[in-house]
Design a protein around this motif. Structure first.
Motif, PDB file in Angstrom:
ATOM      1  N   ALA A   1      80.845  71.003 -18.273  1.00 50.27           N
ATOM      2  CA  ALA A   1      81.003  72.246 -17.516  1.00 50.27           C
ATOM      3  C   ALA A   1      82.318  72.243 -16.762  1.00 50.27           C
ATOM      4  O   ALA A   1      82.775  71.196 -16.288  1.00 50.27           O
ATOM      5  N   HIS A   2      82.919  73.402 -16.660  1.00 50.66           N
ATOM      6  CA  HIS A   2      84.065  73.596 -15.781  1.00 50.66           C
ATOM      7  C   HIS A   2      83.526  73.714 -14.357  1.00 50.66           C
ATOM      8  O   HIS A   2      82.836  74.688 -14.025  1.00 50.66           O
ATOM      9  N   ALA A   3      83.868  72.758 -13.518  1.00 50.18           N
ATOM     10  CA  ALA A   3      83.295  72.717 -12.171  1.00 50.18           C
ATOM     11  C   ALA A   3      83.991  73.658 -11.204  1.00 50.18           C
ATOM     12  O   ALA A   3      83.768  73.587  -9.997  1.00 50.18           O
ATOM     13  N   ASP A   4      84.846  74.548 -11.723  1.00 49.81           N
ATOM     14  CA  ASP A   4      85.474  75.541 -10.857  1.00 49.81           C
ATOM     15  C   ASP A   4      84.806  76.902 -10.987  1.00 49.81           C
ATOM     16  O   ASP A   4      85.318  77.899 -10.485  1.00 49.81           O
ATOM     17  N   ASN A   5      83.658  76.953 -11.660  1.00 49.20           N
ATOM     18  CA  ASN A   5      82.837  78.155 -11.696  1.00 49.20           C
ATOM     19  C   ASN A   5      81.637  77.969 -10.777  1.00 49.20           C
ATOM     20  O   ASN A   5      81.169  76.839 -10.576  1.00 49.20           O
TER      21      ASN A   5
ATOM     22  N   ASN B   1      96.334  75.446  -2.266  1.00 47.78           N
ATOM     23  CA  ASN B   1      97.495  74.689  -1.804  1.00 47.78           C
ATOM     24  C   ASN B   1      97.073  73.468  -1.000  1.00 47.78           C
ATOM     25  O   ASN B   1      97.788  72.465  -0.957  1.00 47.78           O
ATOM     26  N   THR B   2      95.905  73.560  -0.372  1.00 46.45           N
ATOM     27  CA  THR B   2      95.468  72.476   0.517  1.00 46.45           C
ATOM     28  C   THR B   2      94.121  71.880   0.138  1.00 46.45           C
ATOM     29  O   THR B   2      93.693  70.901   0.753  1.00 46.45           O
ATOM     30  N   ILE B   3      93.452  72.449  -0.853  1.00 52.04           N
ATOM     31  CA  ILE B   3      92.126  71.967  -1.227  1.00 52.04           C
ATOM     32  C   ILE B   3      91.960  72.116  -2.736  1.00 52.04           C
ATOM     33  O   ILE B   3      92.427  73.105  -3.310  1.00 52.04           O
ATOM     34  N   PRO B   4      91.345  71.145  -3.409  1.00 51.63           N
ATOM     35  CA  PRO B   4      91.110  71.325  -4.844  1.00 51.63           C
ATOM     36  C   PRO B   4      90.074  72.419  -5.074  1.00 51.63           C
ATOM     37  O   PRO B   4      89.178  72.629  -4.260  1.00 51.63           O
ATOM     38  N   LYS B   5      90.209  73.095  -6.187  1.00 54.20           N
ATOM     39  CA  LYS B   5      89.326  74.221  -6.481  1.00 54.20           C
ATOM     40  C   LYS B   5      87.854  73.798  -6.494  1.00 54.20           C
ATOM     41  O   LYS B   5      86.975  74.551  -6.078  1.00 54.20           O
ATOM     42  N   CYS B   6      87.574  72.576  -6.968  1.00 54.44           N
ATOM     43  CA  CYS B   6      86.183  72.142  -7.054  1.00 54.44           C
ATOM     44  C   CYS B   6      85.547  71.906  -5.691  1.00 54.44           C
ATOM     45  O   CYS B   6      84.327  71.736  -5.599  1.00 54.44           O
ATOM     46  N   LEU B   7      86.363  71.893  -4.616  1.00 50.87           N
ATOM     47  CA  LEU B   7      85.813  71.684  -3.273  1.00 50.87           C
ATOM     48  C   LEU B   7      85.876  72.932  -2.397  1.00 50.87           C
ATOM     49  O   LEU B   7      85.575  72.855  -1.203  1.00 50.87           O
ATOM     50  N   VAL B   8      86.233  74.088  -2.973  1.00 48.86           N
ATOM     51  CA  VAL B   8      86.246  75.286  -2.134  1.00 48.86           C
ATOM     52  C   VAL B   8      84.850  75.507  -1.572  1.00 48.86           C
ATOM     53  O   VAL B   8      83.843  75.283  -2.258  1.00 48.86           O
ATOM     54  N   PRO B   9      84.749  75.903  -0.324  1.00 44.02           N
ATOM     55  CA  PRO B   9      83.424  76.011   0.296  1.00 44.02           C
ATOM     56  C   PRO B   9      82.673  77.269  -0.115  1.00 44.02           C
ATOM     57  O   PRO B   9      83.237  78.361  -0.171  1.00 44.02           O
TER      58      PRO B   9
ATOM     59  N   HIS C   1      79.715  79.080   1.439  1.00 50.05           N
ATOM     60  CA  HIS C   1      78.902  79.109   2.656  1.00 50.05           C
ATOM     61  C   HIS C   1      78.835  77.716   3.283  1.00 50.05           C
ATOM     62  O   HIS C   1      77.759  77.223   3.650  1.00 50.05           O
ATOM     63  N   GLY C   2      80.001  77.084   3.386  1.00 50.53           N
ATOM     64  CA  GLY C   2      80.108  75.797   4.050  1.00 50.53           C
ATOM     65  C   GLY C   2      79.823  74.586   3.180  1.00 50.53           C
ATOM     66  O   GLY C   2      79.919  73.450   3.653  1.00 50.53           O
ATOM     67  N   ARG C   3      79.507  74.804   1.926  1.00 53.83           N
ATOM     68  CA  ARG C   3      79.148  73.702   1.039  1.00 53.83           C
ATOM     69  C   ARG C   3      80.166  73.604  -0.098  1.00 53.83           C
ATOM     70  O   ARG C   3      80.459  74.617  -0.745  1.00 53.83           O
ATOM     71  N   PRO C   4      80.714  72.425  -0.385  1.00 60.45           N
ATOM     72  CA  PRO C   4      81.682  72.306  -1.485  1.00 60.45           C
ATOM     73  C   PRO C   4      81.067  72.726  -2.814  1.00 60.45           C
ATOM     74  O   PRO C   4      79.918  72.395  -3.120  1.00 60.45           O
ATOM     75  N   LEU C   5      81.859  73.440  -3.611  1.00 55.35           N
ATOM     76  CA  LEU C   5      81.390  73.891  -4.917  1.00 55.35           C
ATOM     77  C   LEU C   5      80.881  72.730  -5.760  1.00 55.35           C
ATOM     78  O   LEU C   5      79.842  72.838  -6.418  1.00 55.35           O
ATOM     79  N   LEU C   6      81.597  71.615  -5.762  1.00 53.22           N
ATOM     80  CA  LEU C   6      81.197  70.469  -6.562  1.00 53.22           C
ATOM     81  C   LEU C   6      79.823  69.949  -6.148  1.00 53.22           C
ATOM     82  O   LEU C   6      79.051  69.464  -6.986  1.00 53.22           O
ATOM     83  N   ASP C   7      79.490  70.061  -4.884  1.00 54.49           N
ATOM     84  CA  ASP C   7      78.188  69.606  -4.395  1.00 54.49           C
ATOM     85  C   ASP C   7      77.060  70.409  -5.048  1.00 54.49           C
ATOM     86  O   ASP C   7      76.002  69.857  -5.374  1.00 54.49           O
ATOM     87  N   ILE C   8      77.283  71.698  -5.238  1.00 53.49           N
ATOM     88  CA  ILE C   8      76.269  72.543  -5.878  1.00 53.49           C
ATOM     89  C   ILE C   8      76.035  72.081  -7.312  1.00 53.49           C
ATOM     90  O   ILE C   8      74.893  71.962  -7.774  1.00 53.49           O
TER      91      ILE C   8
ATOM     92  N   ILE D   1      85.372  81.713 -10.146  1.00 51.99           N
ATOM     93  CA  ILE D   1      85.970  81.990  -8.830  1.00 51.99           C
ATOM     94  C   ILE D   1      87.461  81.651  -8.849  1.00 51.99           C
ATOM     95  O   ILE D   1      88.015  81.117  -7.886  1.00 51.99           O
ATOM     96  N   GLY D   2      88.128  81.993  -9.946  1.00 52.55           N
ATOM     97  CA  GLY D   2      89.507  81.591 -10.153  1.00 52.55           C
ATOM     98  C   GLY D   2      90.542  82.346  -9.357  1.00 52.55           C
ATOM     99  O   GLY D   2      91.697  81.924  -9.307  1.00 52.55           O
ATOM    100  N   THR D   3      90.190  83.461  -8.733  1.00 50.06           N
ATOM    101  CA  THR D   3      91.148  84.226  -7.940  1.00 50.06           C
ATOM    102  C   THR D   3      90.570  84.462  -6.543  1.00 50.06           C
ATOM    103  O   THR D   3      89.348  84.394  -6.346  1.00 50.06           O
ATOM    104  N   PRO D   4      91.413  84.744  -5.553  1.00 47.25           N
ATOM    105  CA  PRO D   4      90.885  85.050  -4.217  1.00 47.25           C
ATOM    106  C   PRO D   4      89.887  86.207  -4.231  1.00 47.25           C
ATOM    107  O   PRO D   4      88.906  86.192  -3.477  1.00 47.25           O
ATOM    108  N   GLU D   5      90.126  87.189  -5.112  1.00 50.27           N
ATOM    109  CA  GLU D   5      89.222  88.342  -5.178  1.00 50.27           C
ATOM    110  C   GLU D   5      87.844  87.936  -5.709  1.00 50.27           C
ATOM    111  O   GLU D   5      86.804  88.350  -5.163  1.00 50.27           O
ATOM    112  N   SER D   6      87.827  87.145  -6.788  1.00 48.84           N
ATOM    113  CA  SER D   6      86.534  86.735  -7.338  1.00 48.84           C
ATOM    114  C   SER D   6      85.829  85.750  -6.414  1.00 48.84           C
ATOM    115  O   SER D   6      84.592  85.752  -6.319  1.00 48.84           O
TER     116      SER D   6
END
Length: 241
Positions: free
Chosen positions: A113-117, A29-37, A39-46, A227-232
């Protein structure tokens, strides 16, 4: 960040990062999926570090959901000079995004690549596997073993590792070897999209089922999780180091 054609001999990449991330709400709701942290690092950065260190260039990132947040992240990132943003005021579909970059990708092999994995693998080994693919194959798919087969696209392979059957998110798939949504593709796939109906083409629905027998595979036995769900997402934070 204007689109450019790949330099001679280089392999361009597209990171698909425009999705709404609806399954990951309320986080998205407040952050794009590709930037979810992670361990403090945005997914897209990885993703960007992995691809840039492997020598892929240029890298295109499509954006839509919370697009301004992605722009701000990239402007401040060490990868800003290597990345070209591709805003989508209206989502094009994953296949539509590829078609929108046809001019930049039509020169040879390209990476998608899907950058939300969340993934860790040897990019160079993946590209070598694609180069050694059976001659009839037009793309190479990264596979992984999933603990949630009903939530993934499950594949069956022949003895050469070529995809023979594809089960897209069905209730009881016959196995757990899944499509990792990471690909090396050849430009002929654009012609295949041209023959499919619909204005919002998708890779999983409008390309892969029509390429059976022509999809080579590379198995990721290091780490990969949707990492498409809160559980995963919670599982990924426990597993990924």
């Amino acid at each position: 960040m204007k689109p450019t054609q790949a330099a001679s001999g280089s392999i361009p990449a597209i990171l698909l990062a425009a999705g709404l991330g609806t399954r990951l709400r309320p986080i998205t709701n407040t952050i794009p999926k590709c930037l979810v942290p992670i361990h403090g690092r945005p997914l897209l950065d990885i993703w960007l570090e992995m691809l840039i260190h492997a020598g892929l260039e240029p890298i295109y990132v499509n954006i839509h959901h919370h697009a301004q947040a992605v722009k701000e992240y990239l402007t401040a990132s060490p990868w800003r000079d290597a990345v070209h943003l591709s805003p989508e005021p209206a989502l094009l579909g994953t296949g539509g995004t590829l078609l929108a970059h046809r001019r930049q990708l039509d020169g040879g092999t390209f990476f998608v690549a899907h950058a939300d994995n969340l993934s860790r693998f040897d990019v160079a080994a993946f590209l070598r596997a694609h180069k050694r693919r059976p001659p009839e194959c037009v793309l190479t798919m990264m596979t992984f073993e999933t603990d949630q087969p009903s939530q993934c696209g499950i594949v069956e392979l022949d003895q050469r590792g070529v995809v023979t059957t594809f089960f897209e998110k069905c209730a009881h798939p016959p196995g757990n070897k899944a499509n990792g949504a990471v690909f090396a593709m050849e430009p002929v796939i654009f012609d295949m999209f041209d023959t499919r109906p619909g204005s919002l083409p998708e890779i999983s629905l409008d390309l892969l089922p029509y390429c059976l027998g022509r999809i080579a595979t590379f198995h990721n036995d290091v780490y990969h999780r949707d990492i498409g769900t809160p559980e995963s997402y919670a599982c990924a934070l426990q597993e990924y180091r």
